[in-house]
Design a protein around this motif. Structure first.
Motif, mmCIF file in Angstrom:
data_model
loop_
_atom_site.group_PDB
_atom_site.id
_atom_site.type_symbol
_atom_site.label_atom_id
_atom_site.label_comp_id
_atom_site.label_asym_id
_atom_site.label_seq_id
_atom_site.Cartn_x
_atom_site.Cartn_y
_atom_site.Cartn_z
ATOM 1 N N THR A 25 -12.989 28.124 -57.382
ATOM 2 C CA THR A 25 -13.560 27.427 -58.194
ATOM 3 C C THR A 25 -13.176 25.695 -57.769
ATOM 4 O O THR A 25 -13.483 25.202 -57.139
ATOM 5 C CB THR A 25 -13.301 27.419 -59.629
ATOM 6 N N ARG A 48 -0.694 15.380 -68.605
ATOM 7 C CA ARG A 48 -1.543 16.010 -69.622
ATOM 8 C C ARG A 48 -0.773 16.410 -70.863
ATOM 9 O O ARG A 48 0.119 16.623 -70.814
ATOM 10 C CB ARG A 48 -1.869 17.463 -68.830
ATOM 11 N N PRO A 53 -4.250 23.440 -73.672
ATOM 12 C CA PRO A 53 -3.586 24.638 -73.211
ATOM 13 C C PRO A 53 -4.057 25.201 -71.700
ATOM 14 O O PRO A 53 -4.972 24.658 -71.231
ATOM 15 C CB PRO A 53 -4.199 25.830 -74.066
ATOM 16 N N ALA A 109 -6.186 32.083 -72.828
ATOM 17 C CA ALA A 109 -7.224 31.784 -71.790
ATOM 18 C C ALA A 109 -6.632 32.693 -70.517
ATOM 19 O O ALA A 109 -5.778 32.451 -70.081
ATOM 20 C CB ALA A 109 -7.829 30.415 -71.325
ATOM 21 N N SER A 133 -6.365 22.931 -63.763
ATOM 22 C CA SER A 133 -6.852 22.196 -62.182
ATOM 23 C C SER A 133 -5.881 21.354 -61.779
ATOM 24 O O SER A 133 -5.064 20.700 -62.495
ATOM 25 C CB SER A 133 -8.241 21.618 -62.490
ATOM 26 N N SER A 171 -14.180 27.189 -63.761
ATOM 27 C CA SER A 171 -14.817 28.604 -64.152
ATOM 28 C C SER A 171 -15.642 28.414 -65.544
ATOM 29 O O SER A 171 -15.386 27.505 -66.200
ATOM 30 C CB SER A 171 -13.670 29.403 -64.379
ATOM 31 N N ARG A 185 -17.176 26.380 -71.852
ATOM 32 C CA ARG A 185 -17.288 25.514 -70.975
ATOM 33 C C ARG A 185 -18.415 25.906 -69.985
ATOM 34 O O ARG A 185 -18.308 27.116 -69.545
ATOM 35 C CB ARG A 185 -15.929 25.267 -70.143
ATOM 36 N N PRO A 215 -10.175 21.339 -75.021
ATOM 37 C CA PRO A 215 -10.076 19.693 -74.603
ATOM 38 C C PRO A 215 -11.065 19.604 -73.456
ATOM 39 O O PRO A 215 -11.469 18.494 -73.243
ATOM 40 C CB PRO A 215 -8.736 19.722 -74.371
HETATM 41 O O1 TXA Z 1 -11.665 27.124 -62.720
HETATM 42 C C1 TXA Z 1 -10.794 27.094 -63.298
HETATM 43 O O2 TXA Z 1 -11.005 27.483 -64.572
HETATM 44 C C2 TXA Z 1 -9.531 26.399 -62.779
HETATM 45 C C3 TXA Z 1 -8.957 27.142 -61.737
HETATM 46 C C4 TXA Z 1 -7.714 26.382 -61.327
HETATM 47 O O3 TXA Z 1 -8.608 28.204 -62.350
HETATM 48 N N1 TXA Z 1 -8.981 25.980 -63.926
HETATM 49 C C5 TXA Z 1 -9.374 24.965 -64.881
HETATM 50 O O4 TXA Z 1 -8.140 24.913 -65.808
HETATM 51 O O5 TXA Z 1 -10.075 24.524 -64.723
HETATM 52 P P1 TXA Z 1 -8.077 23.512 -66.893
HETATM 53 O O6 TXA Z 1 -6.781 23.404 -67.029
HETATM 54 O O7 TXA Z 1 -8.392 22.323 -66.017
HETATM 55 O O8 TXA Z 1 -9.079 24.027 -67.732
HETATM 56 C C6 TXA Z 1 -8.954 24.756 -68.474
HETATM 57 C C7 TXA Z 1 -9.661 24.646 -69.922
HETATM 58 C C8 TXA Z 1 -8.962 23.361 -70.689
HETATM 59 O O9 TXA Z 1 -10.116 22.592 -71.037
HETATM 60 C C9 TXA Z 1 -8.028 23.898 -71.872
HETATM 61 O O10 TXA Z 1 -8.217 23.299 -72.979
HETATM 62 C C10 TXA Z 1 -9.062 25.590 -71.958
HETATM 63 O O11 TXA Z 1 -9.345 25.730 -70.766
HETATM 64 N N2 TXA Z 1 -8.418 26.292 -72.582
HETATM 65 C C11 TXA Z 1 -7.200 26.975 -72.369
HETATM 66 N N3 TXA Z 1 -6.863 27.819 -72.944
HETATM 67 C C12 TXA Z 1 -7.359 27.843 -74.205
HETATM 68 C C13 TXA Z 1 -7.611 28.343 -75.345
HETATM 69 N N4 TXA Z 1 -6.587 29.348 -75.880
HETATM 70 N N5 TXA Z 1 -8.498 28.178 -76.334
HETATM 71 C C14 TXA Z 1 -9.397 27.409 -76.073
HETATM 72 N N6 TXA Z 1 -9.292 26.753 -74.879
HETATM 73 C C15 TXA Z 1 -8.352 26.824 -73.849
#
Ligand code: TXA
Ligand code: MG
Length: 315
Positions: A25, A48, A53, A109, A133, A171, A185, A215
């Protein structure tokens, strides 16, 4: 340092430090799941907030049991079908999961990335990796090792080079509630695909009705520094902003031969457009334009997710 030395990455991770991680991704900033010291470094480097999370990245479905409990049957079926791949599931967390990862929530997640280097690294390390990311908070996500380097330079000890990200947008994130599936998302695995496979009702999470739980659902996100607008009427927008130094991005090649016109896919292929989008935005951001005008993409398939990212980039 950009490198493809997996053993070096393992050494760094085992030393409670962090590395740039290629996935299909976007690139991630990775720490060992059980190293709070390293996880704190991720938050610091990205600037951040700790309330946002992280996603846990695993290399085999068995690893799910180290992370989540009470996994719905349909979640397991979806995992078997779509992993490794660009789909993240929100599940009830196992007690051993650090509160830093989950921002003190009782959910976590998880996803299994579809990238051979990432999978090999997690397997050899023997522990899942947490990774957001690899961009500063709110900025455009990186789709190449060089993008990550440009963001963090020597503040990041190593970026594993896995080439350009095939998918190019983050993703799809889903959760489970009362036999129904909620999309938090949009990503390249569409609502239709999940609906068709699961036979469940699939809803898009609505930020107007509810509080923000993800977020990443913030209205503003994924934004270049240059002001960006999305338009359904390109010629009108060009007329409106004719006094500015603007760039235009369209889905396919308009064959106009103008130096301020750019396209995402020669033949208008939406998947190719997704994989080029962030690279194009990061490039244009360095070219001194006052405005980026993007023509809205068709609201089908991954076009929905691209438009969603563009909308957030335009606030
Ligand atoms: O494609 C992807 O998902 C990439 C690659 C590196 O794997 N990662 C990514 O991570 O986009 P990040 O942290 O940029 O976005 C993850 C999202 C964030 O908006 C976060 O708030 C949400 O996932 N998230 C994580 N844990 C969560 C939870 N327990 N409940 C609700 N949202 C959560
Ligand atoms: Mg992100």
């Amino acid at each position: 340092m950009i490198s493809n030395n997996i053993n070096k990455a393992i050494e760094i991770l085992n030393n409670n430090n962090i590395v740039g991680l290629p996935t299909e991704t976007v690139y991630g900033l990775a720490a060992k799941m059980n190293s709070d010291t390293a996880i704190k470094k991720i938050f610091q480097l990205k600037k951040r907030p700790l309330t946002n999370p992280l996603i846990v990245h695993i290399a085999s479905i068995e690893d799910l049991n180290k992370i989540a409990i009470d996994i719905p049957e349909i979640a397991l079926k979806i995992a078997v079908k779509f992993w490794p791949g660009p789909l993240t599931m929100i599940l009830k967390k196992n007690n051993s999961i650090s509160n830093l990862i989950t921002a003190n929530q009782d959910t976590v997640a998880v996803r299994m990335p579809n990238h051979s280097l990432a999978l090999e690294l997690i397997q050899k390390l023997g522990t899942p990796l947490v990774a957001p990311s690899a961009n500063p908070y709110m900025a455009v996500s990186p789709t190449s090792a060089l993008h990550v380097w440009d963001y963090f330079k020597e503040n990041l000890p190593l970026i594993l080079d896995g080439g350009n990200c095939e998918n190019g947008i983050e993703s799809t994130i889903i959760g489970f509630e009362n036999q129904e599936i909620i999309i938090y998302r949009n990503g390249s695995i569409s609502k239709e695909k999940i609906e068709l496979f699961s036979n469940c009702k699939v809803h898009s999470y609505s930020i107007t009705k509810n509080d923000i739980v993800t977020p990443g659902m913030h209205k503003k996100h994924y934004a270049p520094n240059t002001k960006l607008i999305v338009t359904e009427n390109l010629s009108q927008s060009i007329e409106n902003y004719k006094n500015l130094k603007f760039a235009v991005i369209t889905l396919s090649n308009l064959k106009l031969n103008k130096s301020n016109y750019f396209f995402l896919s020669e033949n208008g292929n939406l998947e190719e457009a997704a994989s080029n989008l962030y690279n194009q935005l990061i490039k244009l951001d360095k070219m001194g334009f006052e405005l980026i005008i993007v023509e809205k993409l068709p609201e089908i398939e991954i076009g929905v997710s691209i438009n969603d990212r563009l909308k957030r980039a335009s606030f």
